[in-house]
Write an enzyme that holds these catalytic residues in place. Structure first.
Site, PDB file in Angstrom:
ATOM      1  N   ASP A  22       0.871  -1.180   0.000  1.00  0.00           N
ATOM      2  CA  ASP A  22       0.000   0.000   0.000  1.00  0.00           C
ATOM      3  C   ASP A  22       0.906   1.227   0.000  1.00  0.00           C
ATOM      4  OD1 ASP A  22      -1.730   2.064   0.461  1.00  0.00           O
ATOM      5  OD2 ASP A  22      -2.625   1.218   2.281  1.00  0.00           O
TER       6      ASP A  22
ATOM      7  N   GLY B  74      -3.357   4.277  -7.437  1.00  0.00           N
ATOM      8  CA  GLY B  74      -4.274   5.224  -6.800  1.00  0.00           C
ATOM      9  C   GLY B  74      -5.697   4.990  -7.258  1.00  0.00           C
TER      10      GLY B  74
ATOM     11  N   SER C 156      -4.230  13.138 -15.465  1.00  0.00           N
ATOM     12  CA  SER C 156      -5.484  12.843 -16.168  1.00  0.00           C
ATOM     13  C   SER C 156      -6.048  14.071 -16.859  1.00  0.00           C
ATOM     14  CB  SER C 156      -6.502  12.333 -15.146  1.00  0.00           C
ATOM     15  OG  SER C 156      -7.800  12.298 -15.690  1.00  0.00           O
ATOM     16  N   ASN C 157      -6.847  13.812 -17.880  1.00  0.00           N
ATOM     17  CA  ASN C 157      -7.630  14.892 -18.516  1.00  0.00           C
ATOM     18  C   ASN C 157      -8.517  15.593 -17.487  1.00  0.00           C
ATOM     19  OD1 ASN C 157     -10.720  13.897 -19.076  1.00  0.00           O
ATOM     20  ND2 ASN C 157      -9.335  12.144 -19.089  1.00  0.00           N
ATOM     21  N   HIS C 158      -8.826  14.918 -16.376  1.00  0.00           N
ATOM     22  CA  HIS C 158      -9.690  15.534 -15.372  1.00  0.00           C
ATOM     23  C   HIS C 158      -8.977  16.598 -14.529  1.00  0.00           C
ATOM     24  CE1 HIS C 158     -13.028  13.097 -16.554  1.00  0.00           C
ATOM     25  NE2 HIS C 158     -12.223  12.047 -16.560  1.00  0.00           N
TER      26      HIS C 158
ATOM     27  N   TYR D 168     -10.986  13.827  -7.678  1.00  0.00           N
ATOM     28  CA  TYR D 168     -10.022  13.001  -8.403  1.00  0.00           C
ATOM     29  C   TYR D 168      -9.097  13.871  -9.279  1.00  0.00           C
ATOM     30  CZ  TYR D 168      -8.416  10.042 -12.247  1.00  0.00           C
ATOM     31  OH  TYR D 168      -7.644   9.438 -13.211  1.00  0.00           O
TER      32      TYR D 168
ATOM     33  N   LYS E 195      -4.927  14.835  -9.082  1.00  0.00           N
ATOM     34  CA  LYS E 195      -3.965  14.745 -10.184  1.00  0.00           C
ATOM     35  C   LYS E 195      -3.174  16.053 -10.309  1.00  0.00           C
ATOM     36  CE  LYS E 195      -4.715  10.529 -11.342  1.00  0.00           C
ATOM     37  NZ  LYS E 195      -3.652   9.524 -11.133  1.00  0.00           N
TER      38      LYS E 195
ATOM     39  N   ARG F 297     -17.166  11.653 -26.367  1.00  0.00           N
ATOM     40  CA  ARG F 297     -16.109  12.397 -25.670  1.00  0.00           C
ATOM     41  C   ARG F 297     -14.757  11.719 -25.866  1.00  0.00           C
ATOM     42  NH1 ARG F 297     -13.560  13.156 -20.571  1.00  0.00           N
ATOM     43  NH2 ARG F 297     -14.289  11.126 -19.868  1.00  0.00           N
TER      44      ARG F 297
HETATM   45  C1  15L Z   1      -9.581   9.060 -16.090  1.00  0.00           C
HETATM   46  O1  15L Z   1      -8.723   9.771 -15.598  1.00  0.00           O
HETATM   47  C2  15L Z   1      -9.965   7.777 -15.426  1.00  0.00           C
HETATM   48  O2  15L Z   1      -8.892   7.152 -14.765  1.00  0.00           O
HETATM   49  C3  15L Z   1     -10.605   6.813 -16.392  1.00  0.00           C
HETATM   50  O3  15L Z   1     -11.216   5.788 -15.635  1.00  0.00           O
HETATM   51  C4  15L Z   1     -11.614   7.507 -17.295  1.00  0.00           C
HETATM   52  O4  15L Z   1     -12.663   8.045 -16.525  1.00  0.00           O
HETATM   53  C5  15L Z   1     -10.910   8.616 -18.044  1.00  0.00           C
HETATM   54  O5  15L Z   1     -10.289   9.506 -17.145  1.00  0.00           O
HETATM   55  C6  15L Z   1     -11.870   9.386 -18.946  1.00  0.00           C
HETATM   56  O6  15L Z   1     -12.012  10.601 -18.788  1.00  0.00           O
HETATM   57  O7  15L Z   1     -12.443   8.758 -19.820  1.00  0.00           O
END
Ligand code: 15L
Length: 267
Positions: free
Chosen positions: A48, A70, A108-110, A133, A137, A171
């Site tokens: 972990d 993660g 991530s894109n997020h 989330y 990032k 998307r």
């Molecule tokens: C992410 O960051 C996630 O890890 C993945 O599970 C998807 O949700 C992806 O983005 C997405 O935006 O499609």
């Protein structure tokens, strides 16, 4: 041959990367879950990463770390805090203490999901996370920046769109990355001599992309795949989400979670 640690190796991205990078690097795999099928060229250390002793153990003696471990979607604060904040901190700190030179961070894109779909964004835009989330990032990216500036750690942040064998919806036509393209990007991140602190987009050569991925191109990234051949079939079955924000923002459904469908964006 370099030895690469992949954290979160039991997940989808880890599973694709194990196949794509077999024979290219010696792979040390780690995950909080067990992995029973490691093959020649792979070793496995369960742990972990929110436990610093485990983070120190799994990162010892590797040439580079591909940090995928993660929570990989929106979640309550506690699990995000445990895995994506504490765990991420531990991986960077353990890399530093163990003298590991390079960390590739799966962002991530997020991290930028509140940019609109009619905007093209590059690696220099300020973050606009669309979720806890996404915020975690951004934290990881900035942690990388700190360790690069303060300790000279070489840090390669990949803002991954969506990894899959093909794009799965409208998307994802803009943010899809194929396994072989991600493997190419990872190899650049591990081997390019000039990585100091970089942000790149982990996407294929999609005609519908929302990203100016010139920083990746500068480092030699030449993605082989494009989502366009999948577009007609995906668009034929697409129906716009009733929530207009979901269709307007790059992060899709993440932007509207927990807002009652009314995120207070200023455009
Ligand atoms: C992410 O960051 C996630 O890890 C993945 O599970 C998807 O949700 C992806 O983005 C997405 O935006 O499609």
């Amino acid at each position: 041959m370099k030895t690469i640690l992949i954290t979160g190796a039991a997940g989808d991205i880890g599973t694709h990367l194990r196949r794509e990078l077999a024979g290219v690097y010696r792979l040390r795999l780690s995950d909080i879950r067990p992995i029973h099928n490691s093959s020649a060229g792979e070793s496995f250390e369960q742990g972990d990463i929110a436990d610093m002793d485990a983070a120190l153990r799994i990162t010892r003696g590797v040439d580079a770390i591909v940090h995928l471990g993660g929570v990989s979607a929106e979640a309550a604060w506690e699990p995000i805090l445990h895995a994506n904040i504490v765990g991420c901190y531990n991986i960077f700190e353990a890399a530093h203490r163990n003298g590991v030179k390079r960390v590739l961070f799966a962002t991530s894109n997020h991290a930028v999901g509140f940019y609109r779909r009619d905007e093209i964004i590059d690696h220099r835009v300020y973050p606009r996370p669309d979720s806890r989330y996404g915020l975690s990032k951004v934290f990881g990216e900035q942690l990388g920046s700190l360790y690069a500036d303060k300790y000279g750690l070489q840090v390669f942040c990949m803002r991954i769109g969506n990894l899959n064998v093909g794009p799965v919806d409208k998307r994802r036509l803009s943010i899809w990355i194929s396994p072989r393209d991600l493997a190419q990007l990872v190899r650049i991140g591990v081997d390019h001599p000039d990585v100091r602190f970089e942000i790149v987009y982990g996407v294929s050569n999609n005609r519908r992309s929302w990203y100016d991925n010139s920083n990746a191109a500068r480092l030699g990234y030449r993605p082989q795949d494009d989502s366009e051949p999948y577009a007609a079939e995906i668009l034929a079955r697409h129906t716009d989400d009733a929530n207009a924000d979901v269709e307007q923002y790059q992060g899709g459904t993440f932007v509207a979670l927990e807002t009652g469908g009314n995120p207070n964006t200023v455009s």
